[in-house]
Design a protein around this motif. Structure first.
Motif, PDB file in Angstrom:
ATOM      1  N   GLY A 137       0.853  -1.108   0.065  1.00 31.95           N
ATOM      2  CA  GLY A 137      -0.085  -0.004   0.034  1.00 31.95           C
ATOM      3  C   GLY A 137       0.832   1.200   0.168  1.00 31.95           C
ATOM      4  O   GLY A 137       1.560   1.695  -0.941  1.00 31.95           O
ATOM      5  N   SER A 138       0.597   2.064   1.015  1.00 31.11           N
ATOM      6  CA  SER A 138       1.041   3.464   0.895  1.00 31.11           C
ATOM      7  C   SER A 138       2.756   3.461   1.084  1.00 31.11           C
ATOM      8  O   SER A 138       3.269   2.449   1.600  1.00 31.11           O
ATOM      9  N   GLU A 139       3.162   4.578   0.982  1.00 31.83           N
ATOM     10  CA  GLU A 139       4.477   4.723   1.336  1.00 31.83           C
ATOM     11  C   GLU A 139       4.767   5.851   2.237  1.00 31.83           C
ATOM     12  O   GLU A 139       3.821   6.908   2.353  1.00 31.83           O
ATOM     13  N   PRO A 140       5.963   5.816   2.924  1.00 34.44           N
ATOM     14  CA  PRO A 140       5.973   7.120   4.080  1.00 34.44           C
ATOM     15  C   PRO A 140       6.019   8.408   3.237  1.00 34.44           C
ATOM     16  O   PRO A 140       6.610   8.825   2.378  1.00 34.44           O
ATOM     17  N   GLY A 141       5.375   9.395   4.160  1.00 43.62           N
ATOM     18  CA  GLY A 141       5.296  10.966   3.684  1.00 43.62           C
ATOM     19  C   GLY A 141       5.943  11.722   4.694  1.00 43.62           C
ATOM     20  O   GLY A 141       7.235  11.182   5.370  1.00 43.62           O
ATOM     21  N   ASP A 142       5.652  12.769   5.023  1.00 39.87           N
ATOM     22  CA  ASP A 142       6.120  13.826   5.816  1.00 39.87           C
ATOM     23  C   ASP A 142       5.827  13.564   7.311  1.00 39.87           C
ATOM     24  O   ASP A 142       4.864  12.608   7.820  1.00 39.87           O
ATOM     25  N   ALA A 143       6.451  13.830   8.450  1.00 37.68           N
ATOM     26  CA  ALA A 143       6.431  13.534   9.640  1.00 37.68           C
ATOM     27  C   ALA A 143       5.729  14.712  10.366  1.00 37.68           C
ATOM     28  O   ALA A 143       5.935  16.082   9.877  1.00 37.68           O
ATOM     29  N   ARG A 144       4.911  14.651  11.298  1.00 39.18           N
ATOM     30  CA  ARG A 144       4.155  15.499  12.046  1.00 39.18           C
ATOM     31  C   ARG A 144       4.285  15.190  13.297  1.00 39.18           C
ATOM     32  O   ARG A 144       4.159  14.193  13.927  1.00 39.18           O
ATOM     33  N   GLU A 145       3.658  16.365  14.432  1.00 34.99           N
ATOM     34  CA  GLU A 145       3.752  16.200  15.776  1.00 34.99           C
ATOM     35  C   GLU A 145       2.430  15.143  16.182  1.00 34.99           C
ATOM     36  O   GLU A 145       1.477  15.245  15.501  1.00 34.99           O
ATOM     37  N   TYR A 146       2.762  14.395  17.079  1.00 32.95           N
ATOM     38  CA  TYR A 146       1.833  13.506  17.459  1.00 32.95           C
ATOM     39  C   TYR A 146       0.473  14.249  18.072  1.00 32.95           C
ATOM     40  O   TYR A 146       0.759  15.244  18.827  1.00 32.95           O
ATOM     41  N   GLN A 147      -0.655  13.678  17.898  1.00 34.30           N
ATOM     42  CA  GLN A 147      -2.054  14.281  18.316  1.00 34.30           C
ATOM     43  C   GLN A 147      -2.657  13.261  19.202  1.00 34.30           C
ATOM     44  O   GLN A 147      -2.465  12.003  18.521  1.00 34.30           O
ATOM     45  N   PRO A 148      -3.308  13.661  19.964  1.00 31.47           N
ATOM     46  CA  PRO A 148      -4.118  12.480  20.732  1.00 31.47           C
ATOM     47  C   PRO A 148      -5.206  11.515  19.700  1.00 31.47           C
ATOM     48  O   PRO A 148      -5.625  12.316  19.085  1.00 31.47           O
ATOM     49  N   GLY A 149      -4.957  10.292  19.970  1.00 32.41           N
ATOM     50  CA  GLY A 149      -5.734   9.340  18.982  1.00 32.41           C
ATOM     51  C   GLY A 149      -5.033   8.825  17.809  1.00 32.41           C
ATOM     52  O   GLY A 149      -5.690   8.077  17.008  1.00 32.41           O
ATOM     53  N   ARG A 200      15.101  13.332  17.606  1.00 31.89           N
ATOM     54  CA  ARG A 200      16.024  14.551  17.213  1.00 31.89           C
ATOM     55  C   ARG A 200      15.256  15.895  17.734  1.00 31.89           C
ATOM     56  O   ARG A 200      15.878  16.892  17.992  1.00 31.89           O
ATOM     57  N   THR A 201      13.968  15.916  17.792  1.00 34.55           N
ATOM     58  CA  THR A 201      13.143  17.148  18.135  1.00 34.55           C
ATOM     59  C   THR A 201      12.748  17.196  19.590  1.00 34.55           C
ATOM     60  O   THR A 201      12.168  18.036  20.129  1.00 34.55           O
ATOM     61  N   THR A 202      13.025  15.777  20.329  1.00 33.84           N
ATOM     62  CA  THR A 202      12.393  15.675  21.708  1.00 33.84           C
ATOM     63  C   THR A 202      10.898  15.704  21.651  1.00 33.84           C
ATOM     64  O   THR A 202      10.318  15.809  22.992  1.00 33.84           O
ATOM     65  N   HIS A 203      10.068  15.710  20.657  1.00 31.59           N
ATOM     66  CA  HIS A 203       8.747  15.809  20.604  1.00 31.59           C
ATOM     67  C   HIS A 203       7.961  14.627  19.922  1.00 31.59           C
ATOM     68  O   HIS A 203       8.670  14.421  18.885  1.00 31.59           O
ATOM     69  N   PRO A 204       7.185  14.073  20.519  1.00 33.87           N
ATOM     70  CA  PRO A 204       6.651  12.869  19.710  1.00 33.87           C
ATOM     71  C   PRO A 204       6.284  13.191  18.191  1.00 33.87           C
ATOM     72  O   PRO A 204       5.339  14.294  18.146  1.00 33.87           O
TER      73      PRO A 204
END
Length: 321
Positions: free
Chosen positions: A55-67, A80-84
């Motif tokens: 199926g899909s391929e990896p795209g961009d990363a973004r900050e984790y959101q609840p859920g 690297r960023t110390t944020h999920p």
């Protein structure tokens, strides 16, 4: 090409200078109708690839959101960023397909219902129509040995028709110019493209110096090889004395076709095909063989069905473990 009549299963003729613009448009339209009619129901859904995968391929990363699904966590970015962070994915419907088309002088030949060049254009049309729906993009790299043309990947029917027109009207290579499949493959490697499908269309005659480039592409993309053959690529007829011309070397020689020469030629041709299949297998590329003396669209349909069935069986076995 010999004077044999074109069978009902043969693709249209795309010999340079034979088709006026209206006839070219009609030939491409005939190809599109043939592909869509013959392969209707073979591929279900707009976005199922010809080489079905997960199926899909990896795209961009973004900050984790609840859920968010924790299985999509991008741990390298998080560290690297110390944020999920989670890694987004690119949907299959954004598939990008590239056609690498070898139109070297060895394809300007055919002794059955069409020339190999016609069959190469027909194969390009088939995979264009099968992969360009639903917002997918398709582009091409066309090589004659003398020139290499890159056509940017875009979506839409207008682009698909314009691209196929450029492929079908590609000027023939001058006599004495060898094909350059390696150059065509390398032209696709840089700049690096996002993960997609690469369809390589060629007769794969001559040295197998393209394996390294193909394996490099196979490391990032799904790769499919389309082998275009004529009966005379595989065996010589018992016709006595003949004069043969090699358009890629420019050399002409006279031969006496003897039983020993026929046997030696057939053995060498069979060995070369085994070597091509081995190189393809190392690159992870399944091979579809099309011949000028067979119904090409039926061969395409059988290949796609076989790929779907083998993938479905693998999924069933995997889920049963």
């Amino acid at each position: 090409m010999s004077g044999a009549s074109r069978s009902s299963g043969a693709p249209p003729s795309f010999r340079s200078g034979e088709l006026s613009d209206p006839k070219l448009s009609a030939a491409l339209r005939t190809l599109e109708l043939t592909v869509r009619h013959k392969l209707d129901g073979v591929l279900h859904g707009d976005h199922l690839g010809l080489i079905p995968g997960p199926g899909s391929e990896p795209g961009d990363a973004r900050e984790y959101q609840p859920g968010d699904d924790v299985r999509q966590m991008d741990w390298s970015v998080t560290a690297r960023t110390t944020h999920p962070h989670v890694r987004q994915t690119v949907a299959d419907r954004e598939l990008e397909t590239w056609l690498v088309i070898d139109l070297s002088a060895s394809l300007d030949f055919g002794t059955a219902s069409c020339e190999k060049r016609d069959l190469a254009v027909a194969a390009a049309a088939a995979f264009t129509f099968l992969t360009s729906t639903g917002g997918n993009r398709v582009g091409a790299v066309v090589s004659t040995g003398a020139t290499t043309t890159r056509i940017a990947a875009r979506g839409g029917r207008v682009h698909a028709q314009a691209m196929l027109r450029r492929i079908a009207t590609t000027p023939h290579a001058p006599d004495g110019v060898r094909g350059d499949l390696v150059g065509a493959l390398e032209a696709l490697r840089r700049p690096e493209r996002r993960r997609g499908l690469v369809v390589v269309i060629s007769d794969f005659l001559g040295p197998i110096d393209w394996e390294r480039s193909l394996r490099a592409l196979g490391g990032r993309h799904d790769v499919l090889g389309v082998e275009v053959l004529d009966p005379r690529d595989l065996e010589l007829p018992a016709v006595g004395d003949v004069v043969l011309h090699d358009p890629e070397s420019g050399k002409t020689r006279e031969f006496a076709i003897t039983p020993q020469l026929q046997a030696d030629f057939a053995r060498a041709a069979a060995g070369h095909r085994v070597d091509v299949a081995t190189a393809m297998r190392r690159a992870g590329a399944p091979v579809l063989s099309l011949r000028t003396d067979r119904d090409w669209i039926s061969d395409v349909a059988r290949f796609v069905r076989a790929r779907k069935n083998s993938y479905g069986a693998a999924l069933s076995q995997g889920s049963g473990r």
